[in-house]
Structures are given as structure tokens and as C-alpha cells.
Design an enzyme around this catalytic site. Structure first.
Site, PDB file in Angstrom:
ATOM      1  CG  ASP A 183      -2.186  -0.822   0.996  1.00 48.00           C
ATOM      2  OD1 ASP A 183      -2.300  -1.438  -0.076  1.00 48.00           O
ATOM      3  OD2 ASP A 183      -3.041  -0.846   1.895  1.00 48.00           O
ATOM      4  N   GLY A 184       2.006   1.178   0.671  1.00 49.43           N
ATOM      5  CA  GLY A 184       2.889   2.344   0.731  1.00 49.43           C
ATOM      6  C   GLY A 184       3.399   2.753  -0.642  1.00 49.43           C
ATOM      7  CB  THR A 222      -8.278   1.150   6.888  1.00 51.33           C
ATOM      8  OG1 THR A 222      -7.857   1.559   5.577  1.00 51.33           O
ATOM      9  CG2 THR A 222      -9.763   0.842   6.855  1.00 51.33           C
ATOM     10  CB  ALA A 223      -3.782   4.413   7.123  1.00 51.90           C
ATOM     11  CE1 TYR A 224      -0.357   7.496  14.081  1.00 56.09           C
ATOM     12  CE2 TYR A 224      -0.828   9.663  13.186  1.00 56.09           C
ATOM     13  CZ  TYR A 224      -0.321   8.871  14.197  1.00 56.09           C
ATOM     14  OH  TYR A 224       0.205   9.448  15.321  1.00 56.09           O
ATOM     15  CB  SER A 225      -7.366   8.050  10.565  1.00 63.93           C
ATOM     16  OG  SER A 225      -8.592   8.442  11.115  1.00 63.93           O
ATOM     17  CD  GLN A 274       4.146   6.986   1.234  1.00 65.11           C
ATOM     18  OE1 GLN A 274       3.890   7.646   0.241  1.00 65.11           O
ATOM     19  NE2 GLN A 274       4.077   5.670   1.255  1.00 65.11           N
ATOM     20  CG  ASP A 282       1.012  12.690  21.231  1.00 64.36           C
ATOM     21  OD1 ASP A 282       1.308  13.432  22.179  1.00 64.36           O
ATOM     22  OD2 ASP A 282       1.216  11.462  21.249  1.00 64.36           O
ATOM     23  CB  SER A 310      -3.266   3.920  14.948  1.00 65.42           C
ATOM     24  OG  SER A 310      -2.934   2.881  14.070  1.00 65.42           O
TER      25      SER A 310
END
Lengths: 291, 291, 291, 291
Positions: free
Chosen positions: A68-69, A183-186, A242, A172, A188
Site C-alpha cells: 500500500d505504501g 484504515t491507516a493511521y487515523s 511519507q 500529540d 490507530s
């Protein structure tokens, strides 16, 4: 004649093998294939070299071989051209990559016979405003993050939507995400999962000091502004996790829906929820079955 | 004769006024007062100067005039000496500071007549181990944090307790907290509130990538080790969010209950829950009433 | 001579097979085995019948064949007698059951040669006080829950510790949990995971209306009281999610650490964290390896 | 001539006073006012009686004097008629009520001079399907909840969107919410705050057993189905937390965006975020100031 540009992350095991197999399969079917110059060099396939800048002239579809990256990076680069992307996943199960390395031949057939649909994913445009001037700008498929560094405990973010103050967030940092990035950092940070084709901007505070600070689902048509302040200088803006830019106190980050979209090639029979269930819930889901 | 060492954060408005009032009140009651040399210089009270290193010889009680942050720093410095601390809160309501600036006279009377009790707060000892050698160590009253920087998206932490693997945590980092620290950064990361006199270590992952990673309440007698790894070099160790050390991939941070404790002077009639309700719930609580 | 009482949940597939195998293995080793009268009836092993009330006279160890739910019920029944329990897990992986059905012979050998240790788990005592009188009481290994019914939206709980008000909680209810119960319902409500041998009481509001209401870790020596009120009558008290009592407005539920403990038989080499990782994180962990 | 129907919750203190003041203010301005027959009886204003069923014929605007709960009930009743509603808040600050009791005259002037805008709020339609037949249906402005009772620990919900399985959720139940309902029960369950005019359906599991089960933001155009199962019979369906229907194992609840909308009268200068900040963050916000 169909022309396909291929982008590959050679750091991934299997990526080169998949690349060579795809080139062969595509060429057998009469498809014109291009690869990036550095990869052409490395593989000796010099005649296939084409830099991404020239894609708009020639390339009808982009194949991305990586995770995905890798796909995120390509998506940002070709966003203005609306060329559809098909991701070949050679790492862990991804949300963006649709094709699996074990059915390359099937994937090629589908692409040639146009047996797929295009999922249009909204993107975010971010501008960094300092002293009233836009000094940086970028486009994100996943998210725009504003975060403190590892030694500093807290930054303050004043967030507004269309000029109305949403609130003051100490912690933070904050993250603004597309449905694709949900579904990524959000996630978490406690954000919800959003259906990928929705038009909406997710705003999620990162480890907020105030317990009542909660994720928000905001209109795609809004203009969001985040003004940062801190007594230290360790703050950064990141695009899709990124690209990074250092921030200064009083900087404003302006975020809105981009005029560009990412066009992802998707098979009909696999649902977003299957990937959620496999990837997040650890469920064993049969790839070949509907939903 | 009672001897009191006074530490003050002159950045706080009202701090100098409170300091001078306290000195006068104490001297009227025949208490010997000391202040730090830099403050003695600034206020012209040269005869009261005493560096903190000499506190063990002379000082029976430390008054801290500032906020919780000021008190944290003093607590770490005098931890080996077990000198009781009374915090005078000159900022927002704090969890550590007991006395309010509007009842200085009352506070002084109580201290002189020993109308208080001592709350013993456990502390954490942290050691940074690189290539098998302890290269840094510190003591924390609130917490030991291990975190990524602002541009890097993820670090990996392998956490063990007494040699048994607890788990692998990918995300923004992890935080190990005392009960005292449970209402600070740990709470922002989703950790529970712990009764301040408990003996326990709280472990909380920061924005973990894996949704099943949850805060843990661990035995105070355990030895916890966190081994970090990342493909970037932007990682840091922080003590009480105030001291920072850069980390390298494969570093191990060893955390255990310190042999030192912080001794806080507390009034009988104010409860921890009153502060929680005022500070976190926004409730209006009468200071003078029992909990 | 070793005497073992066996309790079984015959609703579980495999449970009867495991029971019969264990009886045979134990009898071969000269162990005296008892089963409950209803099971003796059903299996035709009439001579092994012994009601649980008579366990204190004869039984040295209890084997429980079922899931965690079965073991919870037995643990409450034999709590006053401190007879160690070994759980044989015939359902999904459990936190309480130590032995797996595929190594029955090994488990029997270990029990006979005393190659195990006893983990002492604290329990909670709950009293339901109405109009100043205790009208019900119970003991819990996992938790004491106070919750609204399915049609009513909210109940109010005023919670105090040792007479000091902790706070007012409006929402679906509250749960008071032991460390053992921390991986059960409390976890679903957002509570932390507690090391099972800790002595602490976890308090967790269930879907609280006020966002600042957070899980708390409280001293095992405290007396907690929850007073409920609501404009409806649909409220209940549950013990380990298995026993239920209807509540009325103004009822007080008093919870404290029980004088009884549950004694669980545990193998040395399997850690609590292995079960957490397998069960919660979905990790594949080798049972035979140190954790 | 403007005709206003007035609905009032007389259980609220101040409600009757506000009602009478409004009637007087409106009648002075030549507005035709109606009240419900039971209130006409109680207040002796018999000539103003008009049942809500006859509103479509006569009434152009509905005034609701009460709290958010009162307004929810009226909104469901008049949903088919698209009559705008202005809420007068006589309880705690509400999300739906726009006018404050202290500026009744101002509110009346604004309504008469049409100095307001209409906010259209989406609603949900819920159908209860048993054995293939729709046996109940309802419409919700806030949410549709599916929940266990107070004594039962868990129900299982299989949730699908447009025929694709989203996932299996074991726990206290699930809640489907409109953006309007996002600040109500859904928020207590961990759902995000949604901008009220968005078109989206929020799905939030209630205390899910599986930690990876997270809130989802789903398309307003989708058809969601929840099939419940449990070994007990204590399950219920609720509409806006106000109407309840008992559920049986295997029942299906089908939820989709209603063809009806609630039309709320709003002043230009007060923003949704002001209410969020006042109500959730406890901030002191000046009502008269923009944003």
C-alpha cells in the site's frame, strides 16, 4: 493498443519476479509495457524505459507492484492525470492493492477484457501557510498529519471549518484523513472506518489532552484550517506519512478536498469489508467468495 | 527548628508574590527558609541562598511554587532524600500541588503544626541499555515514554515482563506510567486512572497499529523491558515528558519500580477524586467539603 | 490418596469424552475420582457420585471440563473451601482453563507429581442493600455488573470509595472487575488488562454519557458503593454475567474484596501473556514454548 | 397568515411559562397559534386546541418547548409533512433546540421575518423482519439501537450492507445512527461526531467482545441489515431510545435512509461546534458570537 506503465518497489521480495512475469504475460497479449528507467537499467530491459512524467502521453493504466505504501506514492504522483491504477500486492494484505501475485494471468486477462470497475477515491490538498503565504503544498490519498516530535510532549492545534472554530486540541497533534486513509493511521488514533467511496473528511485528534476531544466526520466540501502553536520547535506536517515538512509556531495548515482523485482498478467480487475482516479482525475469508 | 527549602518557577505569574508572602509568613513563625541561589540573586534575598545539593543536610520540607511540571522536576531531584514536598499551585488546578495561593497562611500553620499526612508515591527507574551496557539512567515520578518523532510513522516495541514477552507493539510508541502519571500523558493514550497510592506499573501503547493492543496494569515488582526497532532514527526516550534521550534501533529500555519514593504533603480533607472531578469532568466541587 | 472431584459441562462437544478419558487415566494411577450425581446418572457411573456440598470432606482438587464460563460457576461454589481447580478447556481458548484436551495424560501426571503451581485469584463480594438492609449477596471471580435493560436508555450510578464520592456516571451502567475479569466484559467496556495475580479492583463505566468518565484502577482494600437511580425499573445486577438480580432505584450495591480466593492450578511454562496474544491479538503462539 | 403549532413537555420546569409567553407574543403579532388538546384543557385555552394529525392542513411551523428528547418525538410524528420545527430549550443545552427561553421575543421576531435557515436532517427508516415478513417499522431522527437486556451478557449481530457481510459482532449490541444522533448514544459507544447535515449512516458496535470491531461511517444510500441471535430472549430494538420492540433470535432489522427529513429552524450565527464545545468540552462560549 493498450499501454501499461509499471512501477515496482524492488525492496519487496517477489516484486522483481512478479514484474518479469507480468511483462511477459502482457507482451504475449500484445500490450505495450513501460517501466521506470532505473528499473530498466537494473533488469536490462532498456527498451521499456519511460519516466513517469511522460505517462500522460502514453500510458492508459498503471500497474503498481509493492505494498500500500508504494501505491500511495504513485497515486500522488499521477493524481493530475487520472490514469487508473491496479495494485499487485507483494507484501501483507493491503487495502489498496487488488491483485494477488498468485493470479497474475487472471489479472492480466481481466484488465485486457476490461472486466473491472474503477473506484474513485477522494484526495486531500494541503497547503502550509506561513506569515500569510503558501510556502508548501501537497496532495494526499490517505492523510495529512500534524504532529509533535519524540521529545516534546504537547502541541496546540486550533482547528476551524469554513472559518468556524471547531475547537482547541492539545496533545500529540491531529490527523485529517480521507475515507481511504481511515484504515491507516487515523484508525490507530481512534478514528472510525469509512466506506472508501464516501466523500467526507475525517478529523481525529492524536492522544488529546482533553478527554472530550473526539473524532469528527466532516463535509468533503469544507475548508479546514489547523493553526499550530507550541513552546518548542519540534512539530511536523506529514503527507500520507511519507513526506514531511517542519512546522513553526503559528503556521496554518489548510486542508480541503483535492480536485484530483485516485482511480483504483477493482474486481467486482471482492468487498472492502472482506479486507477489513481479514486484515483487522484476523478472520479467515475466502478471496473468491462474495462478501 | 523547622527548615524549609523553597523552589519556585518564576515563569508563572503570581509565583514571586506567593514566594515572598510565604517567606514572610514562615519567618514570622520562626521557620528557617532557604531559596535557590538564582532566585536569591534575583530577589535580593542573598542570605537565604542554598543549592538543592545541600538540602539533605538542612532541609526538612520542600515547598514548590509552580505547577505540576515544576513539582515533577523537583521530585526527581530530591527523590533520594525522602524530603516531603508541599506544592503551591499557581497555575491551573494540579494533581500534585495541594495548597492554593489564597490560603497561604492556613497552609503554613498546618505545616508547622504537622496537620497533614504524607502520601508516598512510587517512582520508576529507567535504564537505557545499548549493546549490553547501561548508557543512561533516570528516575520518573509520572512516566517513561518511548516515542517516534514527528516525521516518522511507526516504531516497533517488543515488550517483556520478567523475561516473558508481553507482545509486539507497532505504532507511535509505548508509555510506562506510575499511578501518579496515570492522569497525565498515559490518560491521553487511553490508559486508566489509577488510585495514586497503588503500587502498580501501567503500560499503555501509543496509537497502536494493532487494534487489540490495550493498556495493561502490571505488578510493581516486575522488570519491564522495551526493545525498540525502526527503519528510521527518529525515536526518543522521555522521563516525565521533561528529559529526553535519542534512541537507536535495538536499544533496550529497562523499567522497574525505583527504590525511591516521592513524599507528598497532603491535607486530610481533599480527595484525589475531587481533583479528578474538577479537572477531568469539569465539575464544580467545593474545596472545603469532604469528597 | 489423592481425591479429585470432576465437574463437567456436558453441553460442550468433547466434554463427555474428555471426562471418561480422565476418569480412566486417574483410576489407573490409583486416584479416587468423584463426579456430580446427575452426570453419574447419565454416564452410568453411579458409584462415583458425590454432590459438591460434600467436597470439603473428601476432595483435594477439582477438575473442571468445559469453558471459562463453567469454571467461573464452580469457582464461586467452592470459593469458601480453597480447593484448587484445574480447568480442561474443551471450547475456545480460555483464560482460566490451563489444560488442553490433547494432553490429558500429561496433565494427569503433572497433577499427581505436583508439578504445578497455585495461582491465587482475588474475588469480589457484592451486597445488594435496599432500604438499609442487605437483601442479596454474592461472590464473583470475574465481575459485578450493574446495567440497564435493553429498552431503557440510561441509568445513573453514584460511585464512592470508602465514603468518598468518585463520581456520577450516567450511561449503560458500571462494572467492577477483578484482575481475572479484566479480560472479560470489562475489556469490552474499555477497561485495561490487569495482571491476574494483582490485588486491585477495576472500575469501568459502561458507555458513559460523559466522555471524561474513564476506567479506574482502585485499591483491593477499598469498599466501593454504587447507588443506582433511574426513572425506569429496568436495571439489573449481575455476578460474573451468570447470576442476575433486578434492581430498584436507590438500591446500593456494596463491593469489596472477598475473604475467599480462587486457587487455580497452572503450569509453570505458560504465561498469561501467551493467552492474551493468542486470544486477543490473534497471534500464533507455540504452547510449549516459554512465553 | 402564519400559523404555528406548539408542542410542549409540561414535565419540564419553566415549560408552561415559556408556552404562555410565546402564545402572547405570537398573538400580539397576529400569528395563529395552536396547542395540543390536552394542554388546551390544562391551561384553559380551549379555543387553541388542535391535534397533531391536523397539522398538515393548517400549521406552517412547529414550536417545541422542552428538551432534545421532546423534539425527537415530535420530529418522528411530523416527519411525513416536512413542517419546520423550532425548538425552545427549557432544560440543559441541547443539540436540536435552537432558541433559548431568555430571548423569546427575539425568536418570535426572527420567525415572523423569516430570519433563519432550514437545516435538513436525514432520518433512518427501520423495519423489523421476522420469518420473512415486516412486522414493525419506524422512523428515527437519532438512532436505531439493537441491544441486550440487563441480565444477559451478549448478543450476536451479523451486519450486512447491500447484501455484503460487514462482520459479526458479539457484545451488548449495535447502534445505527444519523449524523444528528452522532452526539447522542452513538458517542457514548465510541462513535465519531458527524457534521449534522452530512448524509451518512454511522454504525457502532456497543461494547463489542472483539476489540477490532470499530465504528464505521457508511453511505446514506445503503441498505443495512442486522440479524440478531442469542441463546436468551432478552433483546430489544429501540428507536431514538424512546420506542422499544422486543426481538427474537433470527430477527432481521433492516435500516436505510428515510425518504423523510426533519427540517430544523436554525439561526445563522450559532454553529454546531459551539454547542459541541459547550456541551461536550465544557467550554464557556458566548452564544452571541460567531463560531
Amino acid at each position: 493498443m493498450l499501454t501499461i506503465g509499471m512501477r515496482v518497489n524492488l525492496d519487496k521480495k517477489k516484486a522483481e519476479t512478479v514484474l518479469l512475469q507480468l511483462i511477459q504475460l502482457l507482451q504475449e497479449k500484445g500490450v505495450q509495457v513501460y517501466i521506470e528507467p532505473s528499473v530498466a537499467e537494473k533488469t536490462g530491459l532498456h527498451e521499456l524505459a519511460l519516466p513517469i512524467e511522460r505517462y500522460p502521453e502514453f500510458v492508459k493504466i498503471v500497474f503498481v507492484i509493492g505494498g500500500d505504501g508504494t501505491l500511495l506514492g504513485i497515486a500522488r504522483q499521477i493524481a493530475p492525470f487520472q490514469i487508473p491504477i491496479l495494485g499487485f500486492n507483494v507484501g501483507n494484505l493491503g487495502f489498496l492493492s487488488e491483485a494477488e501475485p498468485h493470479d497474475l494471468s487472471d489479472a492480466v486477462d481481466r484488465v485486457i477484457s476490461q472486466d473491472y470497475y474503477i473506484e474513485k477515491r477522494m484526495m486531500l490538498q494541503a497547503e502550509l501557510v506561513r506569515d500569510g503565504r503558501v510556502i508548501e503544498q501537497g496532495i494526499a490519498l490517505n492523510d495529512v498529519g500534524i504532529a509533535k516530535g519524540s521529545f516534546s510532549r504537547m502541541i496546540n492545534c486550533t482547528v476551524s471549518m469554513d472559518g468556524n472554530c471547531i475547537g482547541h486540541y492539545s496533545g500529540d497533534g491531529v490527523i485529517l484523513s480521507t475515507p481511504t486513509g481511515s484504515t491507516a493511521y487515523s484508525l490507530s488514533c481512534g478514528g472510525p472506518i469509512a466506506w472508501p467511496e464516501l466523500k467526507t473528511i475525517l478529523f481525529t485528534p492524536i492522544c488529546p489532552h482533553t478527554l472530550t476531544s473526539r473524532p469528527m466526520v466532516l463535509p468533503a466540501a469544507s475548508i479546514l484550517e489547523v493553526q499550530v502553536s507550541a513552546i518548542h520547535q519540534e512539530m511536523g506536517l506529514t503527507i500520507d506519512g511519507q513526506l514531511g515538512y517542519p512546522l513553526q509556531s503559528e503556521d496554518i495548515i489548510r486542508i480541503q478536498t483535492s480536485t484530483f482523485e485516485t482511480h483504483l482498478i477493482k474486481w467486482q467480487e471482492r468487498s472492502f469489508f472482506q479486507v477489513v475482516r481479514k486484515k483487522l479482525y484476523g478472520e479467515i475469508v475466502d478471496d473468491k467468495m462474495g462478501g
